[in-house]
Design an enzyme around this catalytic site. Structure first.
Site, mmCIF file in Angstrom:
data_model
loop_
_atom_site.group_PDB
_atom_site.id
_atom_site.type_symbol
_atom_site.label_atom_id
_atom_site.label_comp_id
_atom_site.label_asym_id
_atom_site.label_seq_id
_atom_site.Cartn_x
_atom_site.Cartn_y
_atom_site.Cartn_z
ATOM 1 N N ASP A 77 -6.573 0.632 0.702
ATOM 2 C CA ASP A 77 -6.646 1.068 2.095
ATOM 3 C C ASP A 77 -7.960 0.563 2.691
ATOM 4 O OD1 ASP A 77 -8.619 2.720 1.034
ATOM 5 O OD2 ASP A 77 -8.042 4.438 2.276
ATOM 6 N N LYS A 89 0.836 -1.206 0.000
ATOM 7 C CA LYS A 89 0.000 0.000 0.000
ATOM 8 C C LYS A 89 0.867 1.251 0.000
ATOM 9 C CE LYS A 89 -2.625 2.917 3.051
ATOM 10 N NZ LYS A 89 -3.054 3.149 4.443
#
Length: 227
Positions: A145, A126
């Protein structure tokens, strides 16, 4: 309860089209002026709101302006400078050690590959995706996310639960040209409408195609059982 389109591909395409109409100018909400600031801000943003991170980094970026500043910092002092951030002790260690590794292995520069970035302490896919996309203009994947996790499952786009598995599931569905913006669209919608608890289904542009809509349904969205 809405009715999703016949295929995940069609569902994904319709979601993207509608959200582009709702949030035409959405983009990253973290404040930064260079790649190092971006990396630090994204590490700090794990399980913490961007608003809180932006408040904290306003003074942090004045005190620590280089990779050397972080690498040479007293870790306890750095942690104290981050004490309004969740898990600030761990994050202080990640930032200090990542900056030391960048000095040792990358001439003090923020790496520009997924492999090198994810080799840094505290950096997963991420964080690496965000840094690549907004620091190096390289799009290798989709940032997953908490908003992307929640909304893609609610919308019936994926049944995966782990972020990396969700990303792998999304990449063939989302056109590559939309990989970066897809995340921002879902984040904006997740903040404004499809919140974790008590989502505003009545005012949702996706309600009629959302299998998790609470309208005319007894499904308890807040419980998470629907996903």
């Amino acid at each position: 309860m809405g009715t999703p389109l016949a295929s995940r591909e069609a569902q994904t395409e319709e979601v993207i089209e509608r959200l582009y109409e709702e949030y035409p100018d959405t983009t990253i909400s973290l404040n930064f002026s260079n790649r190092l600031e971006l990396l630090v801000a994204v590490i700090l943003s794990a399980q913490c709101t961007d608003e809180r991170v932006n408040t904290e980094t306003e003074h942090l970026f004045e005190k620590y302006q280089s990779v050397e500043d972080y690498a040479e910092a007293d870790e306890a002092e750095l942690a104290e400078d981050l004490n309004s951030i969740t898990y600030y002790n761990n994050k202080a260690g990640y930032i200090k050690n990542a900056c030391q590794q960048m000095l040792d292995d990358h001439d003090g520069e923020v790496p520009d590959t997924m492999a090198a970035l994810t080799d840094l302490p505290g950096v997963g896919r991420k964080t690496a995706n965000v840094v690549l996309q907004h620091g190096h203009e390289v799009v290798e994947g989709i940032v997953v996310d908490t908003h992307v996790q929640r909304l893609t499952r609610r919308l019936g786009i994926t049944e995966e639960k782990r972020p990396e598995a969700i990303e792998a599931d999304l990449m063939p569905l989302v056109p590559e040209d939309d990989w970066q913006q897809f995340t921002h669209l879902l984040i904006s919608h997740g903040r404004a409408v499809c919140t974790a608890r008590n989502p505003d289904c009545a005012d949702c542009a996706l309600e009629d195609i959302c299998p998790s809509s609470k309208l005319d349904s007894d499904t308890d969205l807040a419980s998470g059982e629907a996903w």
